[in-house]
Design a protein around this motif. Sequence first.
Motif, PDB file in Angstrom:
ATOM      1  N   ALA A 158       0.929  -1.152  -0.238  1.00 41.00           N
ATOM      2  CA  ALA A 158       0.329   0.387  -0.060  1.00 41.00           C
ATOM      3  C   ALA A 158       0.602   1.448  -0.060  1.00 41.00           C
ATOM      4  CB  ALA A 158      -1.002   0.311   1.194  1.00 41.00           C
ATOM      5  N   VAL A 159       1.620   1.048   0.558  1.00 41.87           N
ATOM      6  CA  VAL A 159       2.723   2.650   0.376  1.00 41.87           C
ATOM      7  C   VAL A 159       4.168   2.546  -0.398  1.00 41.87           C
ATOM      8  CG1 VAL A 159       4.460   3.934   1.571  1.00 41.87           C
ATOM      9  CG2 VAL A 159       3.092   2.228   3.124  1.00 41.87           C
TER      10      VAL A 159
ATOM     11  N   ALA B  26       9.851   0.869   2.484  1.00 42.12           N
ATOM     12  CA  ALA B  26       8.977   1.558   1.385  1.00 42.12           C
ATOM     13  C   ALA B  26       8.648   2.958   3.239  1.00 42.12           C
ATOM     14  CB  ALA B  26       8.192   0.820   1.848  1.00 42.12           C
ATOM     15  N   LEU B  27       8.533   2.994   4.357  1.00 44.22           N
ATOM     16  CA  LEU B  27       8.163   4.190   4.817  1.00 44.22           C
ATOM     17  C   LEU B  27       8.999   5.325   5.343  1.00 44.22           C
ATOM     18  CD1 LEU B  27       5.904   2.534   8.318  1.00 44.22           C
ATOM     19  CD2 LEU B  27       4.948   3.776   6.435  1.00 44.22           C
ATOM     20  N   ARG B  28      10.521   5.113   4.714  1.00 41.23           N
ATOM     21  CA  ARG B  28      11.447   5.884   5.164  1.00 41.23           C
ATOM     22  C   ARG B  28      11.736   6.179   4.143  1.00 41.23           C
ATOM     23  NH1 ARG B  28      11.073   7.957   9.884  1.00 41.23           N
ATOM     24  NH2 ARG B  28      13.351   8.476   9.872  1.00 41.23           N
TER      25      ARG B  28
ATOM     26  N   SER C 230       3.248   5.515  -2.983  1.00 38.41           N
ATOM     27  CA  SER C 230       4.787   6.186  -3.526  1.00 38.41           C
ATOM     28  C   SER C 230       4.296   6.653  -5.472  1.00 38.41           C
ATOM     29  CB  SER C 230       5.924   5.373  -3.243  1.00 38.41           C
ATOM     30  OG  SER C 230       5.790   5.787  -1.588  1.00 38.41           O
ATOM     31  N   ALA C 231       3.799   5.039  -5.677  1.00 33.00           N
ATOM     32  CA  ALA C 231       3.620   5.490  -7.722  1.00 33.00           C
ATOM     33  C   ALA C 231       2.941   6.342  -7.773  1.00 33.00           C
ATOM     34  CB  ALA C 231       3.745   3.986  -8.196  1.00 33.00           C
ATOM     35  N   ASP C 232       1.863   6.704  -7.090  1.00 31.18           N
ATOM     36  CA  ASP C 232       0.368   7.607  -7.050  1.00 31.18           C
ATOM     37  C   ASP C 232       1.001   8.762  -8.124  1.00 31.18           C
ATOM     38  OD1 ASP C 232      -1.220   8.266  -7.641  1.00 31.18           O
ATOM     39  OD2 ASP C 232      -2.809   7.367  -6.010  1.00 31.18           O
ATOM     40  N   ALA C 233       1.140   9.565  -9.010  1.00 32.26           N
ATOM     41  CA  ALA C 233       1.390  10.885  -9.365  1.00 32.26           C
ATOM     42  C   ALA C 233       0.949  11.872  -8.643  1.00 32.26           C
ATOM     43  CB  ALA C 233       1.505  11.025 -10.348  1.00 32.26           C
TER      44      ALA C 233
END
Length: 267
Positions: free
Chosen positions: A41-42, A99-101, A46-49
Amino acid sequence: MTERFILLDRAPDTAVAVLRLNRPAQLNALTADMLVQWREAVEAVSADANARALVITGEGRGFCAGQDLADPLVAPDPEQPSKDIGHLLNHYYIPLVQALRECAVPTVCAVNGVAAGAGLSLALACDLVIASEAASLVLGFNKIGLIPDAGASWLLPRLVGRAKALELALLGDKLSAAEAARTGLIARTAPADQVLPLAMATADRLAAMPTRALVQTRQLIDNSLDSNLDIALRAESRLQSQLGFSFDYAEGVNAFQQKRPPQFRDR
């Protein structure tokens, strides 16, 4: 079909994505499947522009009670009393912390209730933490014969200093949200019914700012410190691999499940 332990939503008219931990009956205790879903989900955000901020919270009355000790990857049993917890860290926790950082947008954690163990570690891995005034925060790894992990050994001293970090890690006492804010462990507190609205409002502010600059600001602050997260994560994994084979780990988990004081004996 795999049960959805993580709910992710971003309304078409907003730049703020909302991620909800979705095991409310278990206080959102973490399983391997849940950790994978959280990381995915993270990464999706990140990939969602069109996403410019991420809010993370828990369904129900708690944020996250930490690792589910009934998960087969960690639960001692008569047939296999020893567990390589380093495997769990290497394949599930470390990818999620990273992924969070490394998230391409700022992250705001809305701690709506208890945050314990790895649940607290993962909350602290977010950029800003806002907690309910009624929330409690606790590491508690010492109660099952383990060390703080999921990045906690790196994050804690940088947030509150060595003395307070050791107090929290060695004694394992619960910390109120007010005390957590006072010591710098979290950013701020809010009344229980205002935690998510405040987190959303904060994320809206972040979403209106230059995302790349905010993310690079995070990287600069992290890199300014005298260690690096990867080294700490690997060290945690190495030690956790050893401790997962110890008597005290099995004893701590058994005592927890049997609701009795543990009788530790390892040195």
